[in-house]
Scaffold this motif. Sequence first.
Motif, short mmCIF file in Angstrom:
data_model
loop_
_atom_site.label_atom_id
_atom_site.label_comp_id
_atom_site.label_asym_id
_atom_site.label_seq_id
_atom_site.Cartn_x
_atom_site.Cartn_y
_atom_site.Cartn_z
N GLY A 277 0.79 -1.22 0.00
CA GLY A 277 0.00 0.00 0.00
C GLY A 277 0.82 1.27 0.00
O GLY A 277 0.35 2.33 0.40
N GLN A 278 2.07 1.19 -0.44
CA GLN A 278 2.97 2.34 -0.49
C GLN A 278 3.33 2.64 -1.95
O GLN A 278 3.17 1.79 -2.84
CB GLN A 278 4.25 2.06 0.30
N GLU A 279 3.79 3.84 -2.19
CA GLU A 279 4.30 4.24 -3.49
C GLU A 279 5.58 5.03 -3.28
O GLU A 279 5.81 5.61 -2.20
CB GLU A 279 3.27 5.09 -4.24
N TYR A 280 6.42 5.06 -4.30
CA TYR A 280 7.67 5.79 -4.20
C TYR A 280 7.43 7.30 -4.34
O TYR A 280 6.59 7.74 -5.13
CB TYR A 280 8.65 5.35 -5.28
N VAL A 281 8.15 8.06 -3.56
CA VAL A 281 8.13 9.52 -3.66
C VAL A 281 8.97 9.93 -4.87
O VAL A 281 10.06 9.40 -5.09
CB VAL A 281 8.68 10.17 -2.38
N ASP A 282 8.44 10.87 -5.66
CA ASP A 282 9.20 11.35 -6.82
C ASP A 282 10.54 11.93 -6.38
O ASP A 282 10.61 12.74 -5.45
CB ASP A 282 8.41 12.43 -7.57
N PHE A 283 11.60 11.52 -7.05
CA PHE A 283 12.92 12.09 -6.73
C PHE A 283 13.60 12.64 -7.97
O PHE A 283 14.77 13.01 -7.94
CB PHE A 283 13.79 11.04 -6.02
N VAL A 284 12.87 12.73 -9.08
CA VAL A 284 13.34 13.38 -10.29
C VAL A 284 12.33 14.45 -10.67
O VAL A 284 11.13 14.17 -10.74
CB VAL A 284 13.52 12.37 -11.44
N TRP A 285 12.77 15.68 -10.86
CA TRP A 285 11.85 16.74 -11.23
C TRP A 285 12.59 17.78 -12.08
O TRP A 285 13.82 17.78 -12.17
CB TRP A 285 11.24 17.39 -10.00
N VAL A 286 11.82 18.68 -12.69
CA VAL A 286 12.35 19.75 -13.53
C VAL A 286 11.98 21.09 -12.92
O VAL A 286 10.82 21.31 -12.56
CB VAL A 286 11.81 19.65 -14.97
N ASP A 287 12.96 22.00 -12.78
CA ASP A 287 12.70 23.29 -12.17
C ASP A 287 12.16 24.28 -13.20
O ASP A 287 11.91 23.92 -14.36
CB ASP A 287 13.96 23.83 -11.48
N ASP A 288 11.99 25.52 -12.77
CA ASP A 288 11.40 26.54 -13.65
C ASP A 288 12.28 26.86 -14.85
O ASP A 288 11.77 27.33 -15.89
CB ASP A 288 11.15 27.83 -12.85
N GLN A 289 13.59 26.65 -14.72
CA GLN A 289 14.49 26.91 -15.85
C GLN A 289 14.60 25.72 -16.80
O GLN A 289 15.37 25.75 -17.76
CB GLN A 289 15.90 27.27 -15.35
N ALA A 301 12.55 6.72 -0.27
CA ALA A 301 11.36 7.33 0.33
C ALA A 301 10.08 6.77 -0.28
O ALA A 301 9.94 6.69 -1.50
CB ALA A 301 11.42 8.84 0.18
N THR A 302 9.15 6.38 0.58
CA THR A 302 7.83 5.92 0.15
C THR A 302 6.76 6.67 0.94
O THR A 302 7.05 7.31 1.95
CB THR A 302 7.67 4.41 0.38
N ARG A 303 5.52 6.58 0.45
CA ARG A 303 4.40 7.20 1.13
C ARG A 303 3.16 6.36 0.88
O ARG A 303 3.11 5.60 -0.10
CB ARG A 303 4.20 8.62 0.60
N PRO A 304 2.16 6.48 1.74
CA PRO A 304 0.93 5.72 1.52
C PRO A 304 0.28 6.15 0.21
O PRO A 304 0.32 7.32 -0.19
CB PRO A 304 0.06 6.08 2.72
N VAL A 305 -0.32 5.18 -0.48
CA VAL A 305 -0.97 5.47 -1.75
C VAL A 305 -2.22 6.30 -1.50
O VAL A 305 -3.03 5.99 -0.61
CB VAL A 305 -1.33 4.17 -2.48
N GLY A 329 15.33 9.40 -17.78
CA GLY A 329 14.94 9.23 -16.38
C GLY A 329 13.45 9.12 -16.26
O GLY A 329 12.76 8.72 -17.19
N GLU A 330 12.91 9.50 -15.13
CA GLU A 330 11.49 9.41 -14.88
C GLU A 330 10.82 10.76 -15.10
O GLU A 330 11.40 11.81 -14.88
CB GLU A 330 11.24 8.96 -13.44
N VAL A 331 9.57 10.72 -15.53
CA VAL A 331 8.77 11.92 -15.63
C VAL A 331 7.98 12.05 -14.33
O VAL A 331 7.34 11.12 -13.90
CB VAL A 331 7.80 11.82 -16.84
N THR A 332 8.05 13.21 -13.73
CA THR A 332 7.45 13.39 -12.41
C THR A 332 6.12 14.13 -12.50
O THR A 332 5.70 14.56 -13.56
CB THR A 332 8.41 14.18 -11.50
N GLU A 333 5.49 14.25 -11.36
CA GLU A 333 4.19 14.93 -11.31
C GLU A 333 4.31 16.39 -11.76
O GLU A 333 3.42 16.94 -12.39
CB GLU A 333 3.64 14.85 -9.90
#
Length: 337
Positions: A277-289, A301-305, A329-333
């Motif tokens: 019942g857990q999911e991985y926390v996003d650790f790849v992201w893109v900033d404003d630039q 890092a994980t968190r409850p779904v 890599g991964e595409v994040t939220e």
Amino acid sequence: MSAPDDNSVSESADRRRPRRPRSQLRDIAGRRIIAEGLERNFWTDLYFNAMTISWPRFVAALAAAFVALNFIFAVIYDLGDAPIANARQGSLADLFFFSVETTSTVGYGDMHPQTIYGHVIATAENFTGLLLLAVMTGLVFARFSRPRARIIFAKYPVVTKHDGETTLVFRMANARSNFITEATAKLWVLRPTVTEEGKRFVGFEQMRLLRSENPTFALSWTLFHPIDNQSPLFGKDEETLAASQMNFVVSVVGFDEASGQIVRARGVFAAQDLRFGQEYVDFVWVDDQGLRHIDYAKIDATRPVSPNAGAADDKPALNSEMEPAAGAGEVTEDERR
């Protein structure tokens, strides 16, 4: 004829009886194993021992071998009658340092062989020293040149929904700034089974993975194993798995473009490491630039779904293979917004 003495019989029997090998404590993948019934032979596994011991112990062993060799030849020199010119009479230290100069081919010139005995021993030492230095150089180079992948595995696999199906998910990341091309991943489960004859057998069984190949593994990679009726985990709940003796092995093989060699990595997980019942926390992201970030500290890092959302890595895994090579890599939220 008189009967043989009991003591002589027992002594001869002891000489014929093979010695019982001593137990050996081994560390395999973080697990301590006591190996019994093997004869210990240092020379048989010399290369293996040289490749697996720590660097401090490796350097200390080389230094000890170098000092021991020169000390032995110093004693041999001392057996002769003043074989070395300018060496103080009875000074083992002078002979030792002359031996060091001979072995290392430095030859400062202050001391040199002055008798036939000294020349013969110096010749033998030169040959022995060349062999020893060649072995040392080869072992040091072998330790430095071994190709190794710096792939970090998330400590806790998660069991969550993916495309509407219960799925076992593994996450890993490439800790280097390089590409591992044509990477292939395999997942195995090690579990005990009982044969039809009632014998207990512990063996490996391969588990199916969705998209088990990655053309350009540069940042992160998420592996999915669907828990369907063909999965060895099918029908097992959290309590059953936690009480089981299952272990999971993830192996990755690929071509490292930086070193030009095939690299391999392996992650081992116990059934007790699974997070339901857990999911991985996003650790790849893109900033404003538009710069891509990856936070390796969050790989575990994980968190409850969330009840209203699927696993955070569902879409990243589907889209990651369609990214340009510069991303890999991964595409994040944040990107999906």
